[in-house]
Design a protein around this motif. Structure first.
Motif, short mmCIF file in Angstrom:
data_model
loop_
_atom_site.label_atom_id
_atom_site.label_comp_id
_atom_site.label_asym_id
_atom_site.label_seq_id
_atom_site.Cartn_x
_atom_site.Cartn_y
_atom_site.Cartn_z
N GLU A 174 8.09 5.55 0.63
CA GLU A 174 7.60 4.66 1.68
C GLU A 174 6.31 3.98 1.25
O GLU A 174 5.33 4.63 0.91
CB GLU A 174 7.42 5.43 2.99
CG GLU A 174 8.75 5.89 3.55
CD GLU A 174 8.62 6.62 4.87
OE1 GLU A 174 7.49 6.79 5.38
OE2 GLU A 174 9.66 7.04 5.38
N TYR A 175 6.36 2.67 1.30
CA TYR A 175 5.23 1.83 0.97
C TYR A 175 5.04 0.87 2.14
O TYR A 175 6.01 0.33 2.67
CB TYR A 175 5.49 1.05 -0.31
CG TYR A 175 5.74 1.94 -1.50
CD1 TYR A 175 4.70 2.30 -2.34
CD2 TYR A 175 7.01 2.43 -1.77
CE1 TYR A 175 4.92 3.13 -3.43
CE2 TYR A 175 7.24 3.27 -2.85
CZ TYR A 175 6.19 3.61 -3.67
OH TYR A 175 6.42 4.43 -4.75
N LEU A 176 3.81 0.65 2.53
CA LEU A 176 3.51 -0.25 3.63
C LEU A 176 3.31 -1.65 3.07
O LEU A 176 2.53 -1.84 2.13
CB LEU A 176 2.24 0.22 4.36
CG LEU A 176 1.88 -0.54 5.63
CD1 LEU A 176 2.93 -0.29 6.72
CD2 LEU A 176 0.50 -0.11 6.11
N VAL A 181 1.82 4.81 0.98
CA VAL A 181 1.51 5.68 2.11
C VAL A 181 1.47 7.10 1.55
O VAL A 181 2.53 7.67 1.26
CB VAL A 181 2.57 5.54 3.22
CG1 VAL A 181 2.25 6.43 4.40
CG2 VAL A 181 2.70 4.08 3.67
N THR A 234 0.85 -1.18 0.00
CA THR A 234 0.00 0.00 0.00
C THR A 234 0.89 1.23 0.00
O THR A 234 1.81 1.33 0.80
CB THR A 234 -0.89 0.03 1.27
OG1 THR A 234 -1.61 -1.20 1.36
CG2 THR A 234 -1.86 1.19 1.23
N LEU A 293 7.20 -0.80 6.94
CA LEU A 293 7.52 -0.03 5.75
C LEU A 293 8.50 -0.80 4.89
O LEU A 293 9.46 -1.40 5.41
CB LEU A 293 8.11 1.33 6.12
CG LEU A 293 7.13 2.34 6.71
CD1 LEU A 293 7.87 3.62 7.12
CD2 LEU A 293 6.01 2.66 5.74
#
Length: 166
Positions: A83-85, A75, A73, A95
């Motif tokens: 930054e991607y979750l 962010v 997901t 992260l």
């Protein structure tokens, strides 16, 4: 009674390439137990995956990596920092460490998780979610993950010296 230091018995636990945990061939559905086991996982000097808990330890059978990225997901407030979750197979979220991305055999995407201690394999669904943010640099021939003004190169497995293998 604790086991002798050099004797490590099998746990009868296998983690398949999609990150599904099995005990004696049956899928482990209790996420709280899987999470507890994953939280107590380590690797020994031979590269074997171990679970160490309450003075006992045993070795796992791992088909590829013990962790699998199940979803990605973006962010929104942190996209400029790349930054991607990511959500992992045992239920945790963290992260994505974009600097650790690489492509292995059969174009499978990997990254490092848990403070760079373990490799994680992207599931097909998670790969497609991340692919929406991947571009290709025509000059270098290297794909990269967009992170605002930054570009995080995605190397081939052979270009990843120093990264722990699956």
């Amino acid at each position: 009674m604790p086991q002798p230091q050099n004797e490590i018995h099998p746990c009868d636990i296998r983690i398949d390439k999609e990150g599904t945990w099995f005990f004696r061939g049956a899928e482990m559905f209790r996420k709280d137990i899987v999470r507890l086991l994953a939280d107590n996982m380590s690797r020994d000097e031979k590269g074997r995956y171990l679970i160490e808990y309450n003075g006992e330890r045993c070795r796992l059978e791992v088909d590829d990596t013990p962790f699998a990225v199940r979803s990605v997901t973006a962010v929104p407030e942190a996209i400029s920092r790349g930054e991607y979750l990511i959500k992992l197979n045992e239920g945790s979220e963290e992260l994505l460490d974009a600097e650790t991305l690489w492509i292995g055999e059969s174009n499978v995407m990997y990254c490092l998780v848990r403070r760079r201690a373990f490799a994680a394999r992207f599931t097909r669904a998670a790969y497609y979610q991340l692919a929406a943010f991947i571009d290709y640099d025509e000059d270098s021939g290297i794909p990269y993950l967009r992170g605002g003004e930054r570009r995080f190169a995605i190397r081939a497995a052979g270009d990843c010296a120093g990264r722990p293998g699956p």
